[in-house]
Design a protein around this motif. Structure first.
Motif, short mmCIF file in Angstrom:
data_model
loop_
_atom_site.label_atom_id
_atom_site.label_comp_id
_atom_site.label_asym_id
_atom_site.label_seq_id
_atom_site.Cartn_x
_atom_site.Cartn_y
_atom_site.Cartn_z
N PHE A 7 0.81 -1.23 0.00
CA PHE A 7 0.00 0.00 0.00
C PHE A 7 0.84 1.27 0.00
N CYS A 8 0.49 2.19 -0.88
CA CYS A 8 1.11 3.52 -0.85
C CYS A 8 0.22 4.41 0.03
N PHE A 9 0.67 5.62 0.23
CA PHE A 9 -0.05 6.57 1.08
C PHE A 9 -1.51 6.75 0.62
N GLY A 10 -1.69 6.96 -0.71
CA GLY A 10 -3.03 7.25 -1.23
C GLY A 10 -3.97 6.08 -1.11
N VAL A 11 -3.45 4.87 -1.36
CA VAL A 11 -4.29 3.68 -1.30
C VAL A 11 -4.66 3.35 0.15
N ARG A 12 -3.66 3.44 1.03
CA ARG A 12 -3.94 3.14 2.45
C ARG A 12 -5.05 4.08 2.97
N ARG A 63 -12.68 6.79 -4.58
CA ARG A 63 -11.39 6.09 -4.44
C ARG A 63 -10.22 7.01 -4.80
N SER A 64 -9.00 6.51 -4.58
CA SER A 64 -7.81 7.36 -4.75
C SER A 64 -7.65 7.86 -6.18
N HIS A 65 -8.22 7.15 -7.18
CA HIS A 65 -8.11 7.60 -8.58
C HIS A 65 -8.89 8.89 -8.84
N THR A 86 -9.95 10.87 -2.78
CA THR A 86 -9.04 11.03 -3.94
C THR A 86 -7.64 11.32 -3.41
N CYS A 87 -6.64 10.66 -3.97
CA CYS A 87 -5.27 10.90 -3.52
C CYS A 87 -4.91 12.36 -3.78
N PRO A 88 -4.29 13.06 -2.82
CA PRO A 88 -3.93 14.47 -3.04
C PRO A 88 -3.06 14.67 -4.28
N PHE A 89 -2.25 13.64 -4.64
CA PHE A 89 -1.45 13.73 -5.87
C PHE A 89 -2.36 13.90 -7.08
N VAL A 90 -3.46 13.13 -7.08
CA VAL A 90 -4.39 13.14 -8.22
C VAL A 90 -5.20 14.44 -8.21
N ASN A 91 -5.60 14.86 -7.00
CA ASN A 91 -6.34 16.12 -6.89
C ASN A 91 -5.57 17.28 -7.50
N GLN A 152 -0.17 10.46 -16.05
CA GLN A 152 -0.86 9.56 -15.10
C GLN A 152 0.16 9.29 -13.99
N THR A 153 -0.28 9.24 -12.75
CA THR A 153 0.68 9.20 -11.63
C THR A 153 1.58 7.97 -11.65
N THR A 154 1.13 6.91 -12.32
CA THR A 154 1.91 5.66 -12.30
C THR A 154 2.74 5.47 -13.56
N ILE A 180 4.20 12.41 -12.17
CA ILE A 180 4.36 11.02 -11.72
C ILE A 180 4.56 11.08 -10.21
N CYS A 181 3.83 10.25 -9.48
CA CYS A 181 3.91 10.33 -8.03
C CYS A 181 5.25 9.77 -7.55
N THR A 182 5.84 10.43 -6.55
CA THR A 182 7.17 10.01 -6.11
C THR A 182 7.16 8.61 -5.51
N ALA A 183 6.01 8.21 -4.91
CA ALA A 183 5.91 6.84 -4.36
C ALA A 183 6.07 5.84 -5.51
N THR A 184 5.47 6.15 -6.65
CA THR A 184 5.56 5.28 -7.82
C THR A 184 6.99 5.26 -8.35
N ARG A 185 7.57 6.46 -8.43
CA ARG A 185 8.93 6.57 -8.98
C ARG A 185 9.91 5.73 -8.14
S1 SF4 Z 1 -0.83 8.89 -6.75
FE1 SF4 Z 1 0.81 7.76 -5.72
S2 SF4 Z 1 0.29 7.89 -3.53
FE2 SF4 Z 1 -1.54 8.48 -4.68
S3 SF4 Z 1 -2.70 6.59 -4.90
FE3 SF4 Z 1 -1.47 6.77 -6.73
S4 SF4 Z 1 0.41 5.64 -6.31
FE4 SF4 Z 1 -0.62 6.00 -4.37
#
Ligand code: SF4
Length: 451
Positions: A7-12, A63-65, A86-91, A152-154, A180-185
């Motif tokens: 789990f990443c931050f957004g999914v958790r 959901r986070s998407h 929604t994940c703040p990265f996506v927002n 797309q963040t991933t 691209i989200c840093t968690a993904t990177r």
């Molecule tokens: S943008 Fe990153 S932190 Fe947010 S849900 Fe997607 S992978 Fe997780």
């Protein structure tokens, strides 16, 4: 074992929000993991495909998407209670999409056109917008002089750069935001590093999970024996020799319990153990996983990497199973950007929402306190500034620490208006210090004159 597995931050955050909101509806499965979706269904969180299916007045967890404006308005029109996870990265990308429309600039999203995250981003534009995933998509775009590009963040970073270069050949004025989200990177970089050392790579993730599929592609380019599995049961068909070095990672939507189960099943296969022995190995596997997770305690000072910055907080990867959060008010400087390494103090291991509460100011305060104590022991003076007139004296600030100066210790003369000392710099002699209660009483030395 990858440090950034599961789990990443957004999914958790989205899963925990859904658990807390039951009974509720989600638009699409909360994450791309059938086991998690089933366990949510068991507590009354059901997944529906479109706002049309959602009953009027229902509680809906996003959901986070994220979702597009049209879906949001359709839910509002039905009187639904919207709980936005929604994940703040996506927002942040939604905001960029909105601004592109307002500025009249076409938007290009580099990502999978059918992916709900990309659909949601496109859903916040009113002007021209496209999703592109390959060179052929780019070549099919209509001619344009200017465009804004987001990812797309991933997205895999290297591929994003390649496609941006292709876009630049066709569009004169390109404004690129590498979203691209840093968690993904970090996760993608780690899988490349591990795959280079492993004989067998196991990627654990839901088949529908875009980020897990990308991990699989990255690993299989490097390690020929890379397998994509959804559950531990799928390990049975995989040939693994006892001498093999096995690398493991998991997509952002893979729960810890499945990762642990996979490690336990591998022991089972390799060692051909009895069920009793297996139980023992399972415990050992859990310990092995736990050892890869950094242990933390309140008061500990650690270095972490800034993953994300929102309006009120900074999310920091501290190598722990949960991300760390520093409230903006707890930063020693707001001059911080994503990717920076910062030193933080653990305030709480769990802030009640599963995040680790961190502070930078605590470190500065602690250092200042230690310096003040050392100066007091050495009989040295400290420099302060008058801050606030209070009953019987003045509060002054010494390197962020408050000290009380009794009116009698402020000046040789009777002081009628203590607030005249507010804002005045003064040299102070500490006359009393209570280390347990962190209280300091000082005297102005030489006695100050009101400004
Ligand atoms: S943008 Fe990153 S932190 Fe947010 S849900 Fe997607 S992978 Fe997780």
């Amino acid at each position: 074992m990858a440090r950034n597995a599961g789990f990443c931050f957004g999914v958790r955050r989205a899963v925990e929000t859904a658990e807390k909101s039951a009974p509720a509806v989600t638009l699409g499965p909360i994450i791309h993991n059938p086991q998690v979706v089933e366990s949510l269904e068991a507590i009354g969180v059901t997944s529906m495909n479109s706002p049309m299916q959602v009953p009027a007045g229902a509680r809906v967890v996003i959901r986070s998407h994220g979702i597009g404006r049209a879906e949001q308005e359709a839910l509002e029109a039905k009187g639904c209670e919207i709980i936005d996870a929604t994940c703040p990265f996506v927002n942040r990308i939604h905001e960029m999409a909105r601004r592109a429309s307002e500025d009249g600039v076409p938007l290009i999203v580099i990502g999978e056109a059918e992916h709900p995250e990309v659909q949601g981003i496109l859903g916040w534009t009113e002007g021209p917008a496209w999703a592109v995933m390959c060179e052929a998509d780019i070549d099919a775009l209509p001619p344009m002089e200017r465009a804004r590009v987001v990812a797309q963040t991933t997205m895999v970073e290297g591929r994003f750069r390649e496609l941006c270069a292709r876009l630049a050949e066709r569009i004169g004025q390109l404004e690129v935001s590498a979203t691209i989200c840093t968690a993904t990177r970090d996760r993608q970089q780690e899988v490349v590093d591990i795959a280079a050392k492993a004989d067998v790579m196991l990627i654990i993730g839901g088949r529908q999970s875009s980020n897990s599929r990308k991990l699989y592609r990255l690993a299989s380019d490097i390690c020929r024996r890379t397998y994509f599995i959804e559950t531990a049961a799928e390990l049975d068909g995989i040939p693994i020799a006892p001498s093999d070095t096995i690398g493991i990672t998991a997509g952002a939507s893979t729960p810890d319990c499945i990762i642990k189960e996979v490690v336990a099943r591998m022991n089972d296969i390799e060692k051909k153990v009895t069920p009793e022995e297996n139980q023992e190995l399972e415990v050992m596997s859990e310990e092995a996983i736990d050892k890869t997770i950094v242990q933390i305690r309140p008061g500990q000072i650690i270095t972490g990497k800034v993953e994300m910055i929102t309006d009120d907080e900074v999310c920091v990867n501290i190598g722990y199973k949960s991300d760390g959060i520093v409230k903006k008010s707890e930063l020693s400087s707001t001059d911080v950007k994503e990717g920076d390494e910062i030193e933080v103090e653990v305030v709480k291991v769990n802030d009640g929402e599963g995040n680790v509460l961190l502070s930078q100011k605590n470190i500065i305060n602690r250092k200042a306190w230690e310096e003040i104590c050392a100066k007091e022991e050495a009989g040295e003076f400290v420099e302060g500034v008058g801050k606030e007139a209070v009953k019987g004296g003045l509060l002054a600030d010494v390197e962020g620490i408050r000290t009380f100066i009794p009116a009698s210790q402020l000046s040789l003369r009777y002081v009628e208006k203590i607030d005249e000392f507010v804002g005045q710099p003064m040299t102070l002699k500490i006359i009393e210090i209570d280390k347990a209660k962190k209280r300091i009483v000082s005297a102005s030395s030489p006695p100050a004159r009101p400004s």
